[in-house]
Design an enzyme around this catalytic site. Structure first.
Site, short mmCIF file in Angstrom:
data_model
loop_
_atom_site.label_atom_id
_atom_site.label_comp_id
_atom_site.label_asym_id
_atom_site.label_seq_id
_atom_site.Cartn_x
_atom_site.Cartn_y
_atom_site.Cartn_z
N ASP A 167 0.81 -1.22 0.00
CA ASP A 167 0.00 0.00 0.00
C ASP A 167 0.84 1.27 0.00
OD1 ASP A 167 0.96 -0.42 2.55
OD2 ASP A 167 -0.97 -0.71 3.48
N ASN A 216 -7.17 -2.26 14.65
CA ASN A 216 -8.58 -2.56 14.30
C ASN A 216 -8.70 -3.79 13.40
OD1 ASN A 216 -7.62 -1.64 11.88
ND2 ASN A 216 -9.02 0.09 11.70
N GLU A 245 -9.67 -1.67 5.68
CA GLU A 245 -10.23 -1.33 6.98
C GLU A 245 -11.52 -2.11 7.24
OE1 GLU A 245 -8.43 0.38 8.85
OE2 GLU A 245 -7.81 2.32 8.07
#
Ligand code: F6R
Length: 239
Positions: free
Chosen positions: A67, A136, A143
């Site tokens: 990324d 997370n 995400e």
């Protein structure tokens, strides 16, 4: 998923570097899928030492990174291209023209993502993909969401990731709010995957990943679909 629990960060980094080195020794022209962030820095240091000691050779290696922030220039010291140069590429005998990171400056980011997906297919699949995990449960910048993307795509960063990554920037408002990231399918296309996690802040995410459910609120749980995943963590990351 196979789990290796290490005493500390040092041992975790050494185990991860050994696994990557084994892939490189088996095929000197291998494709390495790489990650940024604080977690793999120790592993990269070990790989640099092994390269300097003549144990591993990067001259024929190709790399594809997971990324990149968007928008960000490659010479910005917070870009993932800069990170890879500083933490690995500048210190080993790699041909930098064979190191790929999504284009944080692309005029058309969607087009750049499609091109990156095609590139990973063309040079890859990665023989091994190295991953970290977000607090997370994110992998790459995938995400938590109701649905996860399969291919490389543009994504917005969650509040939690912006806060977690603010430590690298002058202030929270300097953290880019978007990124280009491999999708879950791109990541799963790697032949082998290792995911590293250290510290108590990662314990909840690691627990959810290992809970045996495909849960889009923990994107790392999608790794359960892959036949060759090794979780390498320190004792603090396990509860
Ligand atoms: C980095 C990446 C991210 C990180 C994750 C953990 O290329 O894709 O998913 O692996 O945010 O970051 P650290 O290691 O800084 O805790």
């Amino acid at each position: 998923m196979k789990t290796i629990i290490c005493k500390n960060y040092e041992e975790m980094s050494a185990r991860a570097a050994e696994i990557v080195a084994d892939v490189m020794k088996a095929d000197p022209a291998c494709v390495l899928g790489l990650a940024t962030g604080s977690t793999p820095v120790g592993m990269y240091k070990k790989l640099i030492d092994m390269n300097k000691a003549g144990e591993i050779d990067f001259s024929k290696v190709t790399t594809v990174n997971l990324d990149e922030y968007y928008p960000i220039a490659p010479d910005n010291d917070q870009s993932y291209r800069y990170f890879m140069n500083e933490n690995l590429f500048n210190h080993v005998n790699i041909d930098k023209t064979k190191t790929y990171v999504p284009d944080g400056m692309a005029a058309d980011p969607d087009e750049a993502c499609a091109a990156y997906e095609a590139l990973v297919k063309k040079v890859g699949p990665a023989d091994i993909q190295v991953l970290g995990i977000g607090q997370n449960g994110h992998i790459g910048f995938n995400e938590p969401a109701d649905a996860l993307e399969v291919a490389t795509h543009v994504t917005g960063l969650t509040e939690s990731t912006i806060k977690a990554n603010a430590r690298f920037f002058a202030s929270e408002s300097d953290v880019p709010t978007k990124a280009l990231t491999m999708g879950i399918g791109t990541i799963l296309s790697a032949k082998k995957i290792i995911i590293l996690a250290n510290g108590a802040a990662k314990a909840e995410a690691v627990k959810k990943m290992l809970a045996g459910k495909l849960d889009t609120s923990c994107p790392a749980s999608m790794l359960n679909l892959h036949a060759d995943v090794t979780v390498i963590c320190d004792e603090a990351a396990v509860i």
